[in-house]
Design a protein around this motif. Structure first.
Motif, PDB file in Angstrom:
ATOM      1  N   UNK A 132      42.975 119.557  47.646  1.00 17.55           N
ATOM      2  CA  UNK A 132      42.764 119.387  49.088  1.00 17.55           C
ATOM      3  C   UNK A 132      43.978 118.740  49.756  1.00 17.55           C
ATOM      4  N   UNK A 133      44.677 117.832  49.021  1.00 22.27           N
ATOM      5  CA  UNK A 133      45.833 117.148  49.621  1.00 22.27           C
ATOM      6  C   UNK A 133      46.944 118.144  49.939  1.00 22.27           C
ATOM      7  N   UNK A 134      47.009 119.238  49.194  1.00 24.46           N
ATOM      8  CA  UNK A 134      47.994 120.276  49.520  1.00 24.46           C
ATOM      9  C   UNK A 134      47.443 121.147  50.652  1.00 24.46           C
ATOM     10  N   UNK A 135      46.170 121.472  50.554  1.00 24.16           N
ATOM     11  CA  UNK A 135      45.521 122.301  51.580  1.00 24.16           C
ATOM     12  C   UNK A 135      45.648 121.648  52.963  1.00 24.16           C
ATOM     13  N   UNK A 136      45.486 120.326  52.990  1.00 28.46           N
ATOM     14  CA  UNK A 136      45.515 119.625  54.282  1.00 28.46           C
ATOM     15  C   UNK A 136      46.919 119.619  54.898  1.00 28.46           C
ATOM     16  N   UNK A 137      47.945 119.956  54.105  1.00 26.64           N
ATOM     17  CA  UNK A 137      49.293 120.028  54.687  1.00 26.64           C
ATOM     18  C   UNK A 137      49.438 121.235  55.611  1.00 26.64           C
TER      19      UNK A 137
END
Ligand code: ASP
Length: 608
Positions: A132-137
């Motif tokens: 998710x931390x990559x998705x939220x970028x």
């Protein structure tokens, strides 16, 4: 963007935000920080790096080669210059400029990302949630989180302005009355006893009214252990409010003000006032208490047309119809599917009539074509339907006149009990007109005067439609015991584009009325005392008349963000099956922890 919003990004590590570098900065030496969105070499002497932060991307030109890859975290210093002729990118806000003569500092290296950080790339949701931390970028997700924050800020400001006090209520609490399944937290200090995570701050906010807080609000986290859907997660946030010495119009006013402010913060436009309709009108016109007002297709009452009819299919207390404009082109198999849908919802059947221009399109259908009365239809129209040949002349012309259907339209008719006919057509209306909830225009509506009870339970007791503290409508109070299902409550919902945004009610603050409602609900005095004794006890010390509401923030933010699932506006949502692929929750708990809690885990044998 204003210069000010650019300045907000300045820190000891950077002078500018990537997406804010502008043509007015030409000639300035700047330092930006972010993630490598793209990197390409231009021969041996030049490298291009697109650097991304939450504001966007800036192109940086680095002399020589650089050993960086996608998603490395860099600080880049360079001088802003106009892009050379022919390389301007009109799709990018920073597309007029680039940073030249750059020097690069690697702040952190990065493994290759699990997917490309771009809005356009479709990625499986399980993978998105695991990383998710990559998705939220991704720009879309960044925009969603920020839009949600702006809505929250506007809601808070509106409540502050209206004299409400923000109070935080406990998460470790006792059962609350919303009626959903609860999350239970075993107590370490009191083995065998548990806290319950609140389904809402309902009881706490009512106690705050007894406490003289007068106007309370909270952006509250609520937890309900119910199946997850596009518009439902285990935990969700609501703008929760309660006020004393108020009546229903006061609450509708407070909430409208906050929601319209939220809409303005999110979309830049403040909608006009919010219309109101009664629950009975909503059911009658739209077949649902969550009417989607973005399109017509209202339910039409044809009961008078078919009174005493010889047509068996229409021999029912209520005959209602909807018209799908242009729907005559629906295929026979699609019509069969609609009929199956209607039956699955409990209807006896679904009658359909294609409206023809009366020029013989009905051939082969029992001679219906050209038989239409056409009253009010501006010309002769006919009906194409297996049922047409059974209709009398009056029924045919009554159907056409009553529906005002035009050639090319489709008329769908359900003959049944009133509520069933309305509900089935209301559902088909939405399925046929089917548009995503977030598609504009935004149509808000207050639905008021809900019924007090919603059917009866297995033991024959009426079931509370809202919760047991909801005040009956004063005009109906005398029928509480004799005809409870006809009693209206002082409960109200706010609906936007067919989604329920929230609900609330005027509360019972008088012990005598509360006792009567509990009795009707089949809640004994002992049960009431054990479940809600602390609230009832508090009421004996002087309870002001009070009322409240709760607005679902996830749904509101999703609609404003143009998303059809609330998961897109929640930083770390659960999957449809209630798990979190990133943390692995829910996870088994160690035997030591269980022992400390006084809990024993019993393995349930796998099914099948
Ligand atoms: N507690 C209610 C709910 O969460 C809202 C209210 O009645 O204020 O739905």
């Amino acid at each position: 963007m204003t210069a000010n919003s650019g300045a907000l990004g300045v820190t000891s590590m950077r002078t500018h935000l990537c997406g804010r570098v502008a043509i007015s900065d030409v000639g300035t030496a700047v330092r930006v920080c972010g993630w490598v969105a793209k990197r390409r070499e231009h021969g041996e002497h030049l490298a291009f790096i697109d650097l991304r932060d939450h504001t966007g991307i800036v192109q940086c030109v680095v002399p020589g080669t650089v050993d960086v890859r996608s998603e490395y975290v860099l600080a880049i210093e360079g001088v802003v210059r106009p892009r050379p002729e022919g390389t301007v990118n009109p799709d990018l806000p920073t597309g007029m400029v680039e940073l030249g003569e750059c020097s690069v500092t690697v702040l952190a290296s990065a493994d290759p990302p699990p997917f490309v950080v771009e809005d356009r790339v479709e990625v499986d949701e399980g993978i998105r949630l695991k990383y998710r931390y990559v998705d939220l970028r991704r720009p879309r997700m960044q925009a969603n989180l920020r839009l949600r924050a702006a809505v929250n800020g506007a809601l808070r400001a509106a409540m502050d302005r209206q004299g409400f006090v923000e109070v935080e209520t406990p998460l470790l609490w006792a059962p609350t009355p919303e009626g959903a399944r609860e999350f239970v937290v075993p107590s370490r200090l009191h083995h065998g006893s548990s806290y319950v995570l609140p389904q809402s701050p309902q009881l706490a906010k009512q106690l705050l009214m007894v406490a003289g807080v007068d106007r309370y609000y909270q952006i509250a986290r609520c937890l309900r252990d119910e199946d997850l859907r596009a518009d439902r997660q285990f935990e969700f946030s609501q703008l929760d409010i309660e006020a004393s010495f108020v009546t229903q119009p006061d609450i509708l006013g407070f909430v409208s003000e906050a929601v319209l402010d939220g809409a303005e913060a999110a979309t830049g436009e403040r909608p006009g006032s919010i219309e109101t309709m009664t629950w009975a009108q909503a059911i009658d016109r739209f077949g649902t208490d969550k009417p989607d007002l973005r399109f017509g297709m209202e339910l039409i009452d044809l009961s008078a047309v078919f009174e005493g009819t010889e047509v068996k299919a229409f021999g029912a207390p209520c005959v209602r119809a909807i018209v799908l404009p242009g729907g005559a082109t629906l295929s026979r198999s699609r019509l069969d599917t609609l009929t199956d849908r209607a039956k699955a919802m409990g209807a006896r059947g679904l009658a359909w009539f294609r409206v023809t221009d009366g020029e013989g399109e009905g051939a082969g259908n029992g001679g219906g074509a050209g038989n239409g009365g056409g009253a009010g239809n501006g010309g002769a129209v006919g009906l194409d339907s297996p049922l047409d040949r059974f209709l009398s002349e009056d029924e045919r012309s009554g159907l056409l006149a009553g529906t005002a259907a035009q050639a090319g339209d489709l008329v769908l008719v359900v003959a049944d009990e009133y509520r069933l006919a309305c509900t089935v057509l209301g559902q088909l209306r939405v399925e046929l007109a089917g548009r995503p909830v977030s598609e504009g225009p935004y149509r808000y509506v207050w639905v008021v005067d809900f019924p007090m009870f919603d059917g009866v339970d297995g033991a024959g007791h009426p079931v509370a439609a809202h919760h047991p503290f909801t005040m009956p409508h004063p005009d109906d109070l005398d029928r509480l015991e004799t005809d409870p299902l006809s009693v209206r409550s002082q409960a109200y919902d706010l609906v936007l584009n067919g989604w329920e945004l929230g609900s609330g009610s005027v509360r019972i603050h008088r012990g005598d009325i509360q006792g009567r409602v509990f009795a009707v609900l089949g809640i004994s005095e002992e049960e009431a005392e054990s479940r809600f004794g602390f609230l009832l006890g508090a009421f004996r010390y002087g309870a002001p008349p009070h009322a409240g509401f709760a607005v679902g923030i996830d749904r509101l933010a999703a609609i404003f963000a143009g998303e059809d699932s609330i998961r897109e506006v929640i930083a770390f949502p659960k999957t449809q099956s209630g798990s979190d692929p990133m943390t692995g929750a829910p996870k088994p708990v160690s035997p030591g922890t269980l022992a400390e809690l006084g809990v024993r885990s019993v393995a349930v044998p796998a099914q099948g």
